[in-house]
Write an enzyme that holds these catalytic residues in place. Sequence first.
Site, PDB file in Angstrom:
ATOM      1  N   THR A 152      -3.451  22.534  33.773  1.00 39.12           N
ATOM      2  CA  THR A 152      -4.264  23.511  34.767  1.00 39.12           C
ATOM      3  C   THR A 152      -4.946  22.944  34.865  1.00 39.12           C
ATOM      4  O   THR A 152      -6.098  22.033  35.399  1.00 39.12           O
ATOM      5  CB  THR A 152      -4.752  24.711  33.120  1.00 39.12           C
TER       6      THR A 152
ATOM      7  N   ASN B 267       8.858  29.152  26.792  1.00 34.99           N
ATOM      8  CA  ASN B 267       7.423  28.676  26.150  1.00 34.99           C
ATOM      9  C   ASN B 267       6.437  30.322  25.762  1.00 34.99           C
ATOM     10  O   ASN B 267       6.125  30.256  24.516  1.00 34.99           O
ATOM     11  CB  ASN B 267       6.766  28.234  26.936  1.00 34.99           C
TER      12      ASN B 267
ATOM     13  N   CYS C 130       1.646  22.683  26.088  1.00 35.67           N
ATOM     14  CA  CYS C 130       2.697  23.540  26.220  1.00 35.67           C
ATOM     15  C   CYS C 130       2.380  24.804  26.848  1.00 35.67           C
ATOM     16  O   CYS C 130       1.859  25.742  27.153  1.00 35.67           O
ATOM     17  CB  CYS C 130       3.938  23.466  26.282  1.00 35.67           C
TER      18      CYS C 130
HETATM   19  N1  LIG Z   1       4.868  16.641  25.826  1.00 36.88           N
HETATM   20  C1  LIG Z   1       6.016  17.385  25.700  1.00 36.88           C
HETATM   21  O1  LIG Z   1       6.721  17.628  24.562  1.00 36.88           O
HETATM   22  C2  LIG Z   1       6.539  18.403  26.973  1.00 36.88           C
HETATM   23  C3  LIG Z   1       7.312  19.268  26.356  1.00 36.88           C
HETATM   24  C4  LIG Z   1       8.392  19.446  27.665  1.00 36.88           C
HETATM   25  C5  LIG Z   1       7.713  19.540  29.193  1.00 36.88           C
HETATM   26  N2  LIG Z   1       7.084  19.268  29.258  1.00 36.88           N
HETATM   27  C6  LIG Z   1       6.462  18.963  30.803  1.00 36.88           C
HETATM   28  O2  LIG Z   1       6.798  17.357  31.209  1.00 36.88           O
HETATM   29  C7  LIG Z   1       5.857  17.223  31.766  1.00 36.88           C
HETATM   30  C8  LIG Z   1       5.011  15.876  30.916  1.00 36.88           C
HETATM   31  O3  LIG Z   1       4.158  16.278  30.022  1.00 36.88           O
HETATM   32  P1  LIG Z   1       4.090  15.008  29.163  1.00 36.88           P
HETATM   33  O4  LIG Z   1       3.068  15.737  28.565  1.00 36.88           O
HETATM   34  O5  LIG Z   1       5.071  13.729  29.531  1.00 36.88           O
HETATM   35  O6  LIG Z   1       2.325  14.610  30.459  1.00 36.88           O
HETATM   36  P2  LIG Z   1       1.802  13.067  30.137  1.00 36.88           P
HETATM   37  O7  LIG Z   1       0.173  13.468  30.911  1.00 36.88           O
HETATM   38  O8  LIG Z   1       1.642  12.625  28.231  1.00 36.88           O
HETATM   39  O9  LIG Z   1       2.479  12.291  31.231  1.00 36.88           O
HETATM   40  C9  LIG Z   1       2.719  12.422  32.603  1.00 36.88           C
HETATM   41  C10 LIG Z   1       2.513  10.933  33.147  1.00 36.88           C
HETATM   42  O10 LIG Z   1       3.059  10.789  34.595  1.00 36.88           O
HETATM   43  C11 LIG Z   1       2.146   9.843  34.924  1.00 36.88           C
HETATM   44  N3  LIG Z   1       2.148   9.865  35.873  1.00 36.88           N
HETATM   45  C12 LIG Z   1       1.527  10.517  36.666  1.00 36.88           C
HETATM   46  N4  LIG Z   1       1.827  10.729  38.483  1.00 36.88           N
HETATM   47  C13 LIG Z   1       2.335  10.133  38.495  1.00 36.88           C
HETATM   48  C14 LIG Z   1       3.183   9.487  39.514  1.00 36.88           C
HETATM   49  N5  LIG Z   1       3.117   9.640  41.467  1.00 36.88           N
HETATM   50  N6  LIG Z   1       4.449   8.309  39.379  1.00 36.88           N
HETATM   51  C15 LIG Z   1       4.531   7.730  38.360  1.00 36.88           C
HETATM   52  N7  LIG Z   1       3.815   8.235  37.378  1.00 36.88           N
HETATM   53  C16 LIG Z   1       2.986   9.237  37.431  1.00 36.88           C
HETATM   54  C17 LIG Z   1       1.083   9.638  34.087  1.00 36.88           C
HETATM   55  O11 LIG Z   1       0.017   8.524  34.643  1.00 36.88           O
HETATM   56  C18 LIG Z   1       1.297  10.243  32.494  1.00 36.88           C
HETATM   57  O12 LIG Z   1       1.685   9.361  31.842  1.00 36.88           O
HETATM   58  C19 LIG Z   1       4.553  18.830  32.480  1.00 36.88           C
HETATM   59  O13 LIG Z   1       5.287  19.483  32.935  1.00 36.88           O
HETATM   60  C20 LIG Z   1       4.516  19.286  30.707  1.00 36.88           C
HETATM   61  O14 LIG Z   1       4.594  20.798  30.853  1.00 36.88           O
HETATM   62  C21 LIG Z   1       6.347  18.276  28.236  1.00 36.88           C
HETATM   63  O1  LIG Z   2       6.090  29.972  12.991  1.00 36.35           O
HETATM   64  C1  LIG Z   2       5.516  28.748  14.456  1.00 36.35           C
HETATM   65  C2  LIG Z   2       6.019  27.475  15.096  1.00 36.35           C
HETATM   66  C3  LIG Z   2       4.896  27.520  15.735  1.00 36.35           C
HETATM   67  N1  LIG Z   2       3.364  26.935  15.669  1.00 36.35           N
HETATM   68  C4  LIG Z   2       2.178  26.287  16.358  1.00 36.35           C
HETATM   69  O2  LIG Z   2       2.861  26.834  17.373  1.00 36.35           O
HETATM   70  C5  LIG Z   2       2.525  25.478  18.288  1.00 36.35           C
HETATM   71  C6  LIG Z   2       3.577  24.648  19.128  1.00 36.35           C
HETATM   72  O3  LIG Z   2       4.565  24.452  17.794  1.00 36.35           O
HETATM   73  P1  LIG Z   2       6.154  23.944  18.975  1.00 36.35           P
HETATM   74  O4  LIG Z   2       6.640  24.584  19.711  1.00 36.35           O
HETATM   75  O5  LIG Z   2       7.005  23.697  17.907  1.00 36.35           O
HETATM   76  O6  LIG Z   2       5.428  22.500  19.391  1.00 36.35           O
HETATM   77  P2  LIG Z   2       5.666  22.548  20.745  1.00 36.35           P
HETATM   78  O7  LIG Z   2       5.599  20.400  21.079  1.00 36.35           O
HETATM   79  O8  LIG Z   2       4.479  22.301  21.656  1.00 36.35           O
HETATM   80  O9  LIG Z   2       6.678  22.526  21.767  1.00 36.35           O
HETATM   81  C7  LIG Z   2       6.703  23.874  22.344  1.00 36.35           C
HETATM   82  O10 LIG Z   2       6.593  23.388  24.037  1.00 36.35           O
HETATM   83  C8  LIG Z   2       6.671  21.886  24.766  1.00 36.35           C
HETATM   84  C9  LIG Z   2       6.496  22.071  25.901  1.00 36.35           C
HETATM   85  O11 LIG Z   2       6.903  22.440  27.148  1.00 36.35           O
HETATM   86  C10 LIG Z   2       8.562  22.919  24.482  1.00 36.35           C
HETATM   87  O12 LIG Z   2       9.964  21.929  24.784  1.00 36.35           O
HETATM   88  C11 LIG Z   2       8.878  23.746  23.481  1.00 36.35           C
HETATM   89  O13 LIG Z   2      10.387  24.230  23.398  1.00 36.35           O
HETATM   90  C12 LIG Z   2       8.083  24.330  22.589  1.00 36.35           C
HETATM   91  O14 LIG Z   2       8.260  23.904  21.238  1.00 36.35           O
HETATM   92  C13 LIG Z   2       1.838  23.871  17.100  1.00 36.35           C
HETATM   93  O15 LIG Z   2       0.675  24.220  17.366  1.00 36.35           O
HETATM   94  C14 LIG Z   2       1.859  25.104  15.571  1.00 36.35           C
HETATM   95  O16 LIG Z   2       1.479  24.634  14.874  1.00 36.35           O
HETATM   96  C15 LIG Z   2       2.742  28.655  14.062  1.00 36.35           C
HETATM   97  O17 LIG Z   2       1.446  28.274  14.720  1.00 36.35           O
HETATM   98  N2  LIG Z   2       4.116  29.047  13.976  1.00 36.35           N
END
Ligand SMILES: NC(=O)c1ccc[n+]([C@@H]2O[C@H](COP(=O)([O-])OP(=O)(O)OC[C@H]3O[C@@H](n4cnc5c(N)ncnc54)[C@H](O)[C@@H]3O)[C@@H](O)[C@H]2O)c1
Ligand SMILES: O=c1ccn([C@@H]2O[C@H](COP(=O)(O)OP(=O)(O)O[C@H]3O[C@H](CO)[C@@H](O)[C@H](O)[C@H]3O)[C@@H](O)[C@H]2O)c(=O)[nH]1
Length: 453
Positions: A80, A211, A263
């Site tokens: 954000t 989400n 997220c």
């Molecule tokens: N964390 C999750 O579980 C999750 C799940 C679904 C979607 N996403 C999405 O995926 C994206 C990444 O999330 P994250 O949690 O992995 O973030 P993160 O901050 O953990 O990792 C992102 C990485 O990208 C690197 N980076 C930035 N600019 C770069 C560049 N120009 N070239 C190469 N590397 C670069 C950073 O150094 C960092 O290590 C976000 O848009 C997030 O919303 C994350």
């Molecule tokens: O019934 C529930 C389920 C979850 N949570 C909380 O909600 C948050 C998010 O949980 P969860 O969604 O399981 O984990 P994330 O890794 O944040 O995953 C979400 O965010 C990701 C990043 O975008 C998506 O890819 C996933 O599909 C989406 O579930 C956590 O604090 C949980 O403890 C609750 O309080 N009650």
Amino acid sequence: MSSGPTCAVIASKCPDIKVTIVDINQARIDAWNSDKIPIYEPGLEELVFAQRGKNLFFSSDVDAAILESDLIFVSVNTPTKKGGIGKGFAADLAYVEAATRRIALVAQSSKVIIEKSTVPCRTAESMRKILDANHRPGVTFDILSNPEFLAEGTAIKDLFAPDRVLIGHLPSETGVKAMQALSSVYARWVPQERIVTTRLWSSELTKLASNALLAQRISSINALSAICEATGADVDEVSYACGLDSRIGPKFLKASVGFGGSCFQKDILNLVYLSRSLHLPEVADYWEQVVIMNDYQKRRFGEQIVRELFNTITGKKICVYGFAFKKDTGDTRESAAIALIEAFVKENANVQIYDPQVEASQIHYDLTHEADITDAQYEKLITVHKNAYTAAESSDAIVVVTEWDEFKTLDYKKIYGTMKKPACIFDGRLILKPEALREIGFKVTTIGKAATF
Ligand SMILES: NC(=O)c1ccc[n+]([C@@H]2O[C@H](COP(=O)([O-])OP(=O)(O)OC[C@H]3O[C@@H](n4cnc5c(N)ncnc54)[C@H](O)[C@@H]3O)[C@@H](O)[C@H]2O)c1
Ligand SMILES: O=c1ccn([C@@H]2O[C@H](COP(=O)(O)OP(=O)(O)O[C@H]3O[C@H](CO)[C@@H](O)[C@H](O)[C@H]3O)[C@@H](O)[C@H]2O)c(=O)[nH]1
């Protein structure tokens, strides 16, 4: 965080495909190449150790990887915005833009660029404009949207058996070809009917919508938890009975101290900003309420704790069980623990923290950077413990913030013996057995359950 699990699973399922994760953060790459990978995720370490050096590589040489790849996932952070237009709501797309510009500058052959980061609807169009304006003669790019749906703590399970893989593409001939190339990778282990293809913009919006819908369920049950506490209804019973309706379903209806993670809040605020930009204020307000309710739940729980502890926690010892935003992860981003501990410190309480996975250095960083706590306050008021028992010693109250399984099976009789009396437990995750704890002598407060009924 998310590209590690995704790429490890692709590498393990496609031994003939070379997968290289590149990151500009050298320390992170070094950690991926070491004996202790940088994130805790069940099953991930085994996968990485099995594939690393075979067809899975970690490198900070971004340009070399761009040159040799056919498919490039852009999975950079999209936090954000902290300042400027859209501050506090819009996604900061600076990292997506920088990565896209680098690809355009370096690539000497045509590539498929896959938008994996979570982005506002129509970001692919901006990426296309950047690529078109900067590419070398004869080099072409196709852009796909392939959002990531894994949840932390269950990432490997989610990736091995996804509910769906979504690929958004342009309807052009090359757009369809690009989609087929990516689809054929997933088809190695994902049944064809679970690989869903849509238009680019639908795919981008689906990620934000998924989400928002998931978080909305949590805010809905949390709103009901407040009514339960005031009326004597039990939120677990309400949630169970509602969830039996097949139209509602049982998942994501667990009341809690509030959702955290990198997220949900970010993506909903992103959707709110998008709606406002599209002159849809009612739509924006509707989704914003999901985040407002989540903040209310965290604040409400904190206030309840102070009330139950005779309206003052100054000088009292509060033991916090759990700092991660959910169980089975070491990730602390937007964890409810941060807001709660900030509230305790504002009241001058001593806070004793225990989490089975989060490092003390991370807790220090989060509390002094993500919360309004100074280094001096941290030194004076906060202690991080290596086990649950010492954390609870001589405390006035235990507050369960993360639903780690370990907290369900602790010897609470032993813990009770070491605490000040009356010994209070506040269950922000509904994982403890209140009756058994009351029998030991604890004063128990559980979210969504009124103690007096
Ligand atoms: N964390 C999750 O579980 C999750 C799940 C679904 C979607 N996403 C999405 O995926 C994206 C990444 O999330 P994250 O949690 O992995 O973030 P993160 O901050 O953990 O990792 C992102 C990485 O990208 C690197 N980076 C930035 N600019 C770069 C560049 N120009 N070239 C190469 N590397 C670069 C950073 O150094 C960092 O290590 C976000 O848009 C997030 O919303 C994350
Ligand atoms: O019934 C529930 C389920 C979850 N949570 C909380 O909600 C948050 C998010 O949980 P969860 O969604 O399981 O984990 P994330 O890794 O944040 O995953 C979400 O965010 C990701 C990043 O975008 C998506 O890819 C996933 O599909 C989406 O579930 C956590 O604090 C949980 O403890 C609750 O309080 N009650």
